[in-house]
Motif scaffolding. Structure first.
Motif, PDB file in Angstrom:
ATOM      1  N   THR A  45      -9.521  -0.699   2.532  1.00 16.32           N
ATOM      2  CA  THR A  45      -8.309  -1.342   2.016  1.00 16.32           C
ATOM      3  C   THR A  45      -8.644  -2.771   1.601  1.00 16.32           C
ATOM      4  OG1 THR A  45      -5.972  -1.792   2.441  1.00 16.32           O
ATOM      5  CG2 THR A  45      -7.493  -2.329   4.193  1.00 16.32           C
ATOM      6  N   THR A  46      -7.747  -3.357   0.818  1.00 20.26           N
ATOM      7  CA  THR A  46      -7.894  -4.755   0.384  1.00 20.26           C
ATOM      8  C   THR A  46      -6.707  -5.559   0.901  1.00 20.26           C
ATOM      9  OG1 THR A  46      -9.089  -4.131  -1.616  1.00 20.26           O
ATOM     10  CG2 THR A  46      -8.088  -6.322  -1.576  1.00 20.26           C
ATOM     11  N   LEU A  47      -7.006  -6.697   1.518  1.00 19.47           N
ATOM     12  CA  LEU A  47      -5.988  -7.609   2.026  1.00 19.47           C
ATOM     13  C   LEU A  47      -5.920  -8.834   1.122  1.00 19.47           C
ATOM     14  CD1 LEU A  47      -6.968  -7.569   5.822  1.00 19.47           C
ATOM     15  CD2 LEU A  47      -5.259  -6.125   4.686  1.00 19.47           C
ATOM     16  N   ALA A  48      -4.728  -9.350   0.915  1.00 23.01           N
ATOM     17  CA  ALA A  48      -4.540 -10.591   0.146  1.00 23.01           C
ATOM     18  C   ALA A  48      -3.693 -11.541   0.977  1.00 23.01           C
ATOM     19  CB  ALA A  48      -3.869 -10.301  -1.192  1.00 23.01           C
ATOM     20  N   LEU A  49      -4.163 -12.742   1.151  1.00 21.83           N
ATOM     21  CA  LEU A  49      -3.439 -13.747   1.938  1.00 21.83           C
ATOM     22  C   LEU A  49      -3.061 -14.925   1.045  1.00 21.83           C
ATOM     23  CD1 LEU A  49      -2.559 -14.678   4.851  1.00 21.83           C
ATOM     24  CD2 LEU A  49      -4.709 -15.975   4.904  1.00 21.83           C
ATOM     25  N   SER A  50      -1.755 -15.166   0.896  1.00 21.90           N
ATOM     26  CA  SER A  50      -1.273 -16.357   0.189  1.00 21.90           C
ATOM     27  C   SER A  50      -0.812 -17.361   1.239  1.00 21.90           C
ATOM     28  CB  SER A  50      -0.109 -16.011  -0.741  1.00 21.90           C
ATOM     29  OG  SER A  50      -0.529 -15.212  -1.821  1.00 21.90           O
ATOM     30  N   PHE A  51      -1.134 -18.629   1.020  1.00 24.32           N
ATOM     31  CA  PHE A  51      -0.721 -19.647   1.989  1.00 24.32           C
ATOM     32  C   PHE A  51      -0.367 -20.949   1.279  1.00 24.32           C
ATOM     33  CE2 PHE A  51      -5.373 -19.303   1.905  1.00 24.32           C
ATOM     34  CZ  PHE A  51      -5.773 -20.585   1.561  1.00 24.32           C
ATOM     35  N   ASP A  52       0.406 -21.768   2.001  1.00 27.82           N
ATOM     36  CA  ASP A  52       0.848 -23.070   1.493  1.00 27.82           C
ATOM     37  C   ASP A  52      -0.305 -24.055   1.663  1.00 27.82           C
ATOM     38  OD1 ASP A  52       2.014 -25.527   0.979  1.00 27.82           O
ATOM     39  OD2 ASP A  52       3.883 -25.061   2.012  1.00 27.82           O
ATOM     40  N   HIS A  53      -0.832 -24.516   0.531  1.00 28.75           N
ATOM     41  CA  HIS A  53      -2.020 -25.372   0.583  1.00 28.75           C
ATOM     42  C   HIS A  53      -1.708 -26.766   1.114  1.00 28.75           C
ATOM     43  CE1 HIS A  53      -6.154 -25.867   0.089  1.00 28.75           C
ATOM     44  NE2 HIS A  53      -6.311 -25.677  -1.208  1.00 28.75           N
ATOM     45  N   ARG A  54      -0.436 -27.116   1.252  1.00 24.19           N
ATOM     46  CA  ARG A  54      -0.098 -28.388   1.906  1.00 24.19           C
ATOM     47  C   ARG A  54      -0.378 -28.311   3.404  1.00 24.19           C
ATOM     48  NH1 ARG A  54       6.095 -28.789   0.234  1.00 24.19           N
ATOM     49  NH2 ARG A  54       5.900 -26.675   1.102  1.00 24.19           N
ATOM     50  N   LEU A  55      -0.250 -27.090   3.957  1.00 22.32           N
ATOM     51  CA  LEU A  55      -0.394 -26.891   5.394  1.00 22.32           C
ATOM     52  C   LEU A  55      -1.753 -26.327   5.766  1.00 22.32           C
ATOM     53  CD1 LEU A  55       3.066 -25.134   5.889  1.00 22.32           C
ATOM     54  CD2 LEU A  55       2.540 -27.497   6.474  1.00 22.32           C
ATOM     55  N   ILE A  56      -2.284 -25.471   4.920  1.00 17.21           N
ATOM     56  CA  ILE A  56      -3.506 -24.736   5.235  1.00 17.21           C
ATOM     57  C   ILE A  56      -4.543 -25.004   4.146  1.00 17.21           C
ATOM     58  CG2 ILE A  56      -4.488 -22.446   5.657  1.00 17.21           C
ATOM     59  CD1 ILE A  56      -1.661 -21.501   6.391  1.00 17.21           C
ATOM     60  N   ASP A  57      -5.656 -25.557   4.522  1.00 19.04           N
ATOM     61  CA  ASP A  57      -6.701 -25.785   3.532  1.00 19.04           C
ATOM     62  C   ASP A  57      -7.539 -24.521   3.369  1.00 19.04           C
ATOM     63  OD1 ASP A  57      -8.459 -25.723   5.707  1.00 19.04           O
ATOM     64  OD2 ASP A  57      -8.524 -27.906   5.867  1.00 19.04           O
ATOM     65  N   GLY A 107       0.800  -1.217   0.000  1.00 17.54           N
ATOM     66  CA  GLY A 107       0.000   0.000   0.000  1.00 17.54           C
ATOM     67  C   GLY A 107       0.829   1.263   0.000  1.00 17.54           C
ATOM     68  N   VAL A 108       2.071   1.220   0.522  1.00 17.23           N
ATOM     69  CA  VAL A 108       2.913   2.418   0.552  1.00 17.23           C
ATOM     70  C   VAL A 108       3.259   2.883  -0.856  1.00 17.23           C
ATOM     71  CG1 VAL A 108       3.892   1.892   2.804  1.00 17.23           C
ATOM     72  CG2 VAL A 108       4.999   0.991   0.751  1.00 17.23           C
ATOM     73  N   PHE A 109       3.095   2.014  -1.850  1.00 18.83           N
ATOM     74  CA  PHE A 109       3.359   2.375  -3.241  1.00 18.83           C
ATOM     75  C   PHE A 109       2.072   2.743  -3.983  1.00 18.83           C
ATOM     76  CE2 PHE A 109       6.440  -0.930  -1.968  1.00 18.83           C
ATOM     77  CZ  PHE A 109       7.591  -0.154  -1.939  1.00 18.83           C
ATOM     78  N   GLY A 110       0.955   2.824  -3.248  1.00 16.68           N
ATOM     79  CA  GLY A 110      -0.317   3.152  -3.866  1.00 16.68           C
ATOM     80  C   GLY A 110      -0.983   1.981  -4.546  1.00 16.68           C
ATOM     81  N   VAL A 111      -0.498   0.769  -4.276  1.00 14.62           N
ATOM     82  CA  VAL A 111      -1.043  -0.438  -4.904  1.00 14.62           C
ATOM     83  C   VAL A 111      -2.185  -0.986  -4.061  1.00 14.62           C
ATOM     84  CG1 VAL A 111      -0.505  -2.799  -5.622  1.00 14.62           C
ATOM     85  CG2 VAL A 111       1.173  -0.962  -5.976  1.00 14.62           C
ATOM     86  N   ASP A 112      -3.254  -1.393  -4.727  1.00 12.53           N
ATOM     87  CA  ASP A 112      -4.429  -1.894  -4.006  1.00 12.53           C
ATOM     88  C   ASP A 112      -4.179  -3.247  -3.359  1.00 12.53           C
ATOM     89  OD1 ASP A 112      -5.871   0.365  -4.640  1.00 12.53           O
ATOM     90  OD2 ASP A 112      -6.728  -0.504  -6.459  1.00 12.53           O
ATOM     91  N   THR A 113      -3.575  -4.159  -4.099  1.00 13.25           N
ATOM     92  CA  THR A 113      -3.308  -5.497  -3.563  1.00 13.25           C
ATOM     93  C   THR A 113      -2.401  -6.239  -4.542  1.00 13.25           C
ATOM     94  OG1 THR A 113      -4.303  -7.492  -2.599  1.00 13.25           O
ATOM     95  CG2 THR A 113      -5.278  -6.652  -4.626  1.00 13.25           C
ATOM     96  N   GLY A 114      -2.109  -7.499  -4.231  1.00 10.61           N
ATOM     97  CA  GLY A 114      -1.280  -8.318  -5.110  1.00 10.61           C
ATOM     98  C   GLY A 114      -1.418  -9.776  -4.715  1.00 10.61           C
ATOM     99  N   THR A 115      -0.638 -10.637  -5.359  1.00  7.86           N
ATOM    100  CA  THR A 115      -0.621 -12.066  -5.023  1.00  7.86           C
ATOM    101  C   THR A 115       0.782 -12.399  -4.541  1.00  7.86           C
ATOM    102  OG1 THR A 115      -0.131 -12.599  -7.339  1.00  7.86           O
ATOM    103  CG2 THR A 115      -2.416 -12.693  -6.649  1.00  7.86           C
ATOM    104  N   PRO A 116       1.072 -12.169  -3.277  1.00  7.16           N
ATOM    105  CA  PRO A 116       2.437 -12.345  -2.772  1.00  7.16           C
ATOM    106  C   PRO A 116       2.890 -13.794  -2.806  1.00  7.16           C
ATOM    107  CG  PRO A 116       0.913 -12.015  -0.960  1.00  7.16           C
ATOM    108  CD  PRO A 116       0.134 -11.783  -2.215  1.00  7.16           C
ATOM    109  N   ILE A 117       4.211 -13.963  -2.965  1.00 11.14           N
ATOM    110  CA  ILE A 117       4.828 -15.295  -2.966  1.00 11.14           C
ATOM    111  C   ILE A 117       5.397 -15.565  -1.588  1.00 11.14           C
ATOM    112  CG2 ILE A 117       6.653 -16.735  -3.957  1.00 11.14           C
ATOM    113  CD1 ILE A 117       6.342 -15.234  -6.539  1.00 11.14           C
TER     114      ILE A 117
END
Length: 502
Positions: free
Chosen positions: A465-477, A424-434
C-alpha cells in the motif's frame, strides 16, 4: 391578567436552538408532528441539518401542536420560532396571540380618491405589518390608442446584461399621438412588437448564436415580447413540408425554413442540474478553502509492504477478545498512527493565530473522514491514544455507523487533532489530502494490492500500500514529518512493533 398575557402563557413558542458551536442556521429536514398532534416534554418533533450534522430536536412542552411556522426544506436562523404549542388545549378556544392578529388597514385618501395601504408579506402566523406608503391620487388621463405594452427599464437592462438606469421624473402627459401604422407580420408568424433590438435574456442570446438563429426573425411568446428558449428552438427546427392537398394558389408568402443547427451543437443548459450549496456540503467547502489557503501544506509519500499486517488482521478476527468487533486494516493503520505520534508528540499541535502561539496537546482526538449522503464529515475518537485495541475497534465501528446514519453530533466533530482518510476503499492508490482546519496532520491510507516486491532478496508477490501524509509546515518541519511517516510505515511492515513501541 390581560388576554395577551394569558395567550403568551398558553401558547408556548419553541425557537431554533444553536445545536452546534456558534452555528447561525439550520435546515428543517423532516417534521414528525403536525398541527393538532399531542406532544410531551422531550418528544422529538423534527430533524434539522446544521453545517455539521443532522440533529433531532425535542420539544420542551406538553400540549397540542398549534402551528408549524416553516415547512420541510426551509433554512431557518437560530433563534427563530419554528413551532408553537397550546399547553392548555382543554381551556377552550382562545383569542389568537397578539403577534398573530393582522392589523386593520388604514385608509388614506388624497383629492377624494383613496386607496388602501399596502401590506408586507410576512411569515405564516405572524400577520402583516401595515406599510407607510400612500399612493397619490390618480389624475385623469386622455384616452390613447392601444399600444404594445412597454418593457420596464429594469427588465430591458436585465435583458441587455447591464445595470438598470436611475429612475427619472415622469414627463407631463401630452396629447395622444395618432395611432401608429400596424407592423407587418414577419414571414414566420411573429406578432407586432416594438422596433429595435429583440428582447431576450443573455442565455437565450447565446443559444441563438450557437444555433445560428437571427433573433430579429424569431416570434416572441414570452411576457412583454421576450424571446424564450422555446422560441429559439422553434425557429431552429426545419419548417414542416407543405401538405400535398394544399391548393397551389394558396395566398400569402412562402415561409423560408430556418437553417438547421450545426451537427454536435446541443443546448447544454437543458441538461444541467443546479443544487443549492448548504448544510454539510457548504461547511465542508468553506473548511477546505480555509485550510488550503491558511495552513502551508506539505505532503510526503511512502510505499510499504503490509503483508504481515494483513495476516495479523485475519488472526485478530479469530481472537475471542475481538469477538463482535469490526477488525479491518484501517484499525491497525489507526493504531500505527497513534504509536508514531506517541514517539513524536511534537506533531500533535495546533496554531493559535490570534496569540501567535503553538499549542502542544497531550491528548490525541483521532478523526476519521467519513463519506455520507449529505457530504464528507470528520468525527473523531476522543483520547484515542490511550485506548486499547478492542476499545479502539469498538469506537471506530460506532463512529462509522453513526456517520452513515446521519446522526453524528456536532460535539463528535469538534476538537480533532489529527485525521485518517481511507481512500483505499475506493480502489485509489493515494492522494494529497487537505488538513481538517485546526489540525496538524492527515494521513491518507491507499488501496492494498498484490504487487511484485523484493522480499528477503527475492521478488515475490506481496501486499503493498501507499501512505500519504499532509502536515502543517508551520508546526511540523520536513524532518519531523518524515520521521512520523517512516514510523507509521515501519509499524505496518512489522506490526510486532505495536508491542515494542507501544
Amino acid at each position: 391578567m390581560t388576554a395577551s398575557t394569558a395567550n403568551a402563557q398558553r401558547f408556548r413558542e419553541f425557537k431554533m436552538p444553536d445545536v452546534g458551536e456558534g452555528l447561525t442556521e439550520a435546515e428543517i429536514l423532516k417534521w414528525y408532528v403536525k398541527p393538532g398532534d399531542t406532544v410531551t416534554d422531550g418528544q422529538v418533533v423534527c430533524e434539522v441539518e446544521t453545517a455539521k450534522a443532522a440533529v433531532e430536536l425535542p420539544i420542551p412542552y406538553d400540549g397540542v401542536v398549534h402551528e408549524l411556522n416553516f415547512g420541510e426544506g426551509v433554512t431557518v436562523d437560530v433563534g427563530t420560532v419554528i413551532i408553537s404549542v397550546d399547553t392548555d388545549p382543554g381551556a377552550g378556544p382562545a383569542a389568537a396571540p397578539a403577534a398573530q392578529q393582522a392589523p386593520q388597514e388604514a385608509a388614506a385618501s388624497e383629492a377624494g380618491d383613496a386607496e388602501p395601504q399596502g401590506r408586507q408579506a410576512v411569515l405564516v402566523g405572524y400577520g402583516a405589518a401595515p406599510s407607510s406608503t400612500k399612493r397619490r391620487a390618480r389624475k385623469p388621463q386622455a384616452a390613447v390608442p392601444a399600444q404594445p405594452e412597454p418593457v420596464s427599464a429594469a427588465l430591458q437592462a436585465e435583458l441587455n446584461g447591464r445595470a438598470a438606469p436611475a429612475p427619472t421624473t415622469a414627463p407631463s402627459i401630452t396629447p395622444a399621438a395618432p395611432a401608429a401604422a400596424p407592423v407587418t407580420p414577419v414571414a414566420n408568424g411573429a406578432g407586432a412588437r416594438s422596433a429595435g433590438r429583440p428582447l431576450a435574456k443573455p442565455p437565450v442570446r447565446k443559444l441563438a448564436k450557437d444555433l445560428g438563429i437571427d433573433l430579429a426573425a424569431v416570434a416572441p411568446t414570452g411576457p412583454d415580447g421576450i424571446i424564450t428558449r422555446e422560441d429559439v428552438h422553434a425557429a431552429a427546427a426545419p419548417a414542416a413540408a407543405p401538405s400535398p392537398a394544399a391548393p397551389a394558389e394558396a395566398a400569402g408568402p412562402v415561409a423560408v425554413p430556418a437553417a438547421a443547427p450545426e451537427p454536435g451543437i446541443v443546448d447544454a443548459a437543458a441538461r444541467e442540474r443546479r443544487v443549492p450549496v448548504k448544510g454539510v456540503r457548504k461547511a465542508t467547502a468553506q473548511a477546505m478553502v480555509q485550510s488550503a489557503f491558511t495552513a502551508p501544506h506539505v505532503t510526503e509519500f511512502i510505499t510499504v509492504d503490509v503483508t504481515r499486517t494483513m495476516k495479523l488482521v485475519q488472526e485478530l478476527k479469530q481472537d475471542p477478545d475481538m469477538a463482535g468487533l469490526r477488525v479491518n486494516p484501517l484499525l491497525l493503520v489507526a493504531k500505527a498512527f497513534l504509536v508514531a505520534i506517541k514517539r513524536h508528540p511534537e506533531v500533535n499541535a495546533s496554531w493559535d493565530e490570534a496569540r501567535q502561539e503553538i499549542v502542544y496537546k497531550d491528548y490525541v482526538n483521532l478523526g476519521i473522514a467519513a463519506a455520507t449522503p449529505r457530504g464528507l464529515i470528520v468525527p473523531n475518537i476522543k483520547d484515542a491514544g490511550v485506548k486499547t485495541l478492542p476499545r479502539l475497534a469498538a469506537e471506530l465501528g460506532e463512529l462509522v455507523a453513526t456517520a452513515r446514519e446521519g446522526k453524528t453530533s456536532p460535539a463528535a466533530m469538534s476538537g480533532g487533532t489529527v485525521t485518517i482518510t481511507n481512500v483505499g476503499v475506493f480502489g485509489v492508490d493515494t492522494g494529497t489530502p487537505i488538513l481538517n482546519p485546526g489540525e496538524s496532520a492527515i494521513l491518507a491510507f491507499g488501496a492494498v494490492k498484490l504487487q511484485p516486491w523484493v522480499h528477503k532478496g527475492k521478488v515475490k508477490a506481496r501486499q503493498v500500500t501507499t501512505l500519504a501524509l499532509s502536515f502543517d509546515h508551520r508546526l511540523i518541519d520536513g524532518e519531523l514529518g518524515s520521521k512520523l511517516l517512516a514510523d507509521i510505515a515501519a509499524v505496518l511492515e512489522r506490526p510486532k512493533r505495536l508491542i515494542t513501541w507501544g
